[in-house]
Motif scaffolding. Structure first.
Motif, PDB file in Angstrom:
ATOM      1  N   LEU A  39       0.871  -1.172   0.000  1.00 39.86           N
ATOM      2  CA  LEU A  39       0.000   0.000   0.000  1.00 39.86           C
ATOM      3  C   LEU A  39       0.907   1.220   0.000  1.00 39.86           C
ATOM      4  O   LEU A  39       1.854   1.273   0.766  1.00 39.86           O
ATOM      5  N   PHE A  40       0.624   2.193  -0.874  1.00 43.80           N
ATOM      6  CA  PHE A  40       1.401   3.426  -0.858  1.00 43.80           C
ATOM      7  C   PHE A  40       0.654   4.472  -0.059  1.00 43.80           C
ATOM      8  O   PHE A  40      -0.536   4.693  -0.248  1.00 43.80           O
ATOM      9  N   VAL A  41       1.372   5.132   0.857  1.00 41.80           N
ATOM     10  CA  VAL A  41       0.846   6.274   1.607  1.00 41.80           C
ATOM     11  C   VAL A  41       1.897   7.372   1.503  1.00 41.80           C
ATOM     12  O   VAL A  41       3.066   7.150   1.831  1.00 41.80           O
ATOM     13  N   HIS A  42       1.492   8.542   1.039  1.00 41.07           N
ATOM     14  CA  HIS A  42       2.451   9.637   0.911  1.00 41.07           C
ATOM     15  C   HIS A  42       2.990   9.987   2.298  1.00 41.07           C
ATOM     16  O   HIS A  42       2.229  10.023   3.270  1.00 41.07           O
ATOM     17  N   PRO A  43       4.287  10.255   2.400  1.00 42.50           N
ATOM     18  CA  PRO A  43       4.898  10.494   3.716  1.00 42.50           C
ATOM     19  C   PRO A  43       4.372  11.718   4.463  1.00 42.50           C
ATOM     20  O   PRO A  43       4.600  11.831   5.661  1.00 42.50           O
ATOM     21  N   ASP A  44       3.651  12.609   3.795  1.00 40.70           N
ATOM     22  CA  ASP A  44       3.095  13.755   4.530  1.00 40.70           C
ATOM     23  C   ASP A  44       1.726  13.452   5.121  1.00 40.70           C
ATOM     24  O   ASP A  44       1.119  14.298   5.770  1.00 40.70           O
ATOM     25  N   ARG A  45       1.252  12.225   4.944  1.00 40.90           N
ATOM     26  CA  ARG A  45      -0.064  11.835   5.463  1.00 40.90           C
ATOM     27  C   ARG A  45       0.099  10.848   6.627  1.00 40.90           C
ATOM     28  O   ARG A  45      -0.263   9.679   6.545  1.00 40.90           O
ATOM     29  N   LEU A  46       0.663  11.343   7.717  1.00 38.05           N
ATOM     30  CA  LEU A  46       0.873  10.489   8.885  1.00 38.05           C
ATOM     31  C   LEU A  46      -0.444   9.964   9.442  1.00 38.05           C
ATOM     32  O   LEU A  46      -0.477   8.879  10.029  1.00 38.05           O
ATOM     33  N   ASP A  47      -1.541  10.701   9.244  1.00 41.29           N
ATOM     34  CA  ASP A  47      -2.848  10.220   9.690  1.00 41.29           C
ATOM     35  C   ASP A  47      -3.231   8.942   8.948  1.00 41.29           C
ATOM     36  O   ASP A  47      -3.659   7.960   9.565  1.00 41.29           O
ATOM     37  N   LEU A  48      -3.039   8.925   7.626  1.00 42.70           N
ATOM     38  CA  LEU A  48      -3.354   7.727   6.838  1.00 42.70           C
ATOM     39  C   LEU A  48      -2.379   6.594   7.137  1.00 42.70           C
ATOM     40  O   LEU A  48      -2.780   5.424   7.185  1.00 42.70           O
ATOM     41  N   LEU A  49      -1.126   6.947   7.345  1.00 49.15           N
ATOM     42  CA  LEU A  49      -0.127   5.936   7.669  1.00 49.15           C
ATOM     43  C   LEU A  49      -0.452   5.277   9.000  1.00 49.15           C
ATOM     44  O   LEU A  49      -0.413   4.050   9.130  1.00 49.15           O
ATOM     45  N   SER A  50      -0.825   6.070   9.981  1.00 42.94           N
ATOM     46  CA  SER A  50      -1.204   5.540  11.285  1.00 42.94           C
ATOM     47  C   SER A  50      -2.438   4.639  11.182  1.00 42.94           C
ATOM     48  O   SER A  50      -2.484   3.558  11.772  1.00 42.94           O
ATOM     49  N   THR A  51      -3.422   5.078  10.406  1.00 43.89           N
ATOM     50  CA  THR A  51      -4.632   4.276  10.206  1.00 43.89           C
ATOM     51  C   THR A  51      -4.299   2.953   9.524  1.00 43.89           C
ATOM     52  O   THR A  51      -4.824   1.901   9.905  1.00 43.89           O
ATOM     53  N   ALA A  52      -3.418   2.987   8.524  1.00 48.61           N
ATOM     54  CA  ALA A  52      -3.019   1.761   7.828  1.00 48.61           C
ATOM     55  C   ALA A  52      -2.311   0.795   8.778  1.00 48.61           C
ATOM     56  O   ALA A  52      -2.563  -0.415   8.760  1.00 48.61           O
ATOM     57  N   ILE A  53      -1.434   1.321   9.627  1.00 49.91           N
ATOM     58  CA  ILE A  53      -0.725   0.466  10.586  1.00 49.91           C
ATOM     59  C   ILE A  53      -1.704  -0.119  11.599  1.00 49.91           C
ATOM     60  O   ILE A  53      -1.652  -1.315  11.906  1.00 49.91           O
ATOM     61  N   ASP A  54      -2.621   0.695  12.108  1.00 52.06           N
ATOM     62  CA  ASP A  54      -3.629   0.194  13.051  1.00 52.06           C
ATOM     63  C   ASP A  54      -4.468  -0.901  12.404  1.00 52.06           C
ATOM     64  O   ASP A  54      -4.787  -1.919  13.034  1.00 52.06           O
ATOM     65  N   SER A  55      -4.835  -0.699  11.143  1.00 50.25           N
ATOM     66  CA  SER A  55      -5.629  -1.694  10.417  1.00 50.25           C
ATOM     67  C   SER A  55      -4.850  -2.996  10.273  1.00 50.25           C
ATOM     68  O   SER A  55      -5.404  -4.087  10.442  1.00 50.25           O
ATOM     69  N   PHE A  56      -3.570  -2.883   9.949  1.00 53.55           N
ATOM     70  CA  PHE A  56      -2.712  -4.062   9.868  1.00 53.55           C
ATOM     71  C   PHE A  56      -2.714  -4.807  11.204  1.00 53.55           C
ATOM     72  O   PHE A  56      -2.935  -6.010  11.256  1.00 53.55           O
ATOM     73  N   ILE A  57      -2.501  -4.079  12.274  1.00 51.93           N
ATOM     74  CA  ILE A  57      -2.465  -4.699  13.601  1.00 51.93           C
ATOM     75  C   ILE A  57      -3.776  -5.406  13.909  1.00 51.93           C
ATOM     76  O   ILE A  57      -3.791  -6.523  14.435  1.00 51.93           O
TER      77      ILE A  57
END
Length: 128
Positions: A39-57
Motif C-alpha cells: 500500500l502506498f501512503v504519501h509520507p506527509d499523510r501520517l494520519d493515513l499511515l497511522s490508520t493503515a498500521i492500526d488496520s494491519f495490527i
C-alpha cells in the motif's frame, strides 16, 4: 522502497508470504504491487499511515511485527512534533496489542535531537 526491502529480505532467505508493506518512498513501485501486499501512503499523510498500521495490527491474523525504515522520508515531510506524535501513537497502540515495533534511522539522517526524543518511545534501543 518496498521493492528494495523485499529484495534484501529475499536475499536473506526470508519468507515473504505473510509480509505486508506500506511504502512511503516509491509510489511507482507500490503501484506495480497494488493488489498484492503493498500500500502506498504519501509520507506527509501520517494520519493515513497511522490508520493503515492500526488496520494491519487489527486485521492481520497471527504473529506480527511492525518495521519502520523510512524515518528520513517522514522527517522530510513532517515537523519534529508530528513525527514524535506519530511514533508515539504507533508504538502505544502496538504495545497495547503486543506487537513489536522496530524503527531504523541513522542519527546523521534524522538528527540527534529527534533521534533521542524518538528513542524514548521504544522499550529497547540498539545503537550500531
Amino acid at each position: 522502497s518496498s521493492n528494495n526491502i523485499k529484495k534484501m529480505l529475499e536475499h536473506r532467505k526470508v519468507n515473504l508470504d505473510r509480509c505486508y508493506f506500506i511504502d512511503c518512498v516509491a509510489e511507482n513501485d507500490a503501484k506495480e504491487s497494488i493488489g498484492e501486499t503493498v500500500l502506498f501512503v504519501h509520507p506527509d499523510r501520517l494520519d493515513l499511515l497511522s490508520t493503515a498500521i492500526d488496520s494491519f495490527i487489527d486485521n492481520i491474523k497471527g504473529k506480527k511485527m511492525i518495521m519502520i525504515d523510512a524515518l528520513i522520508q517522514l522527517r522530510d515531510y513532517n515537523s519534529q512534533k508530528q513525527m514524535i506524535q506519530f511514533i508515539n501513537k504507533v508504538t502505544a497502540y502496538a504495545a497495547q496489542k503486543e506487537v513489536p515495533v522496530i524503527a531504523f534511522g541513522l542519527k546523521s539522517e534524522i538528527g540527534e535531537e529527534l533521534q533521542e526524543r524518538i528513542f524514548n518511545l521504544f522499550d529497547k534501543v540498539e545503537k550500531k
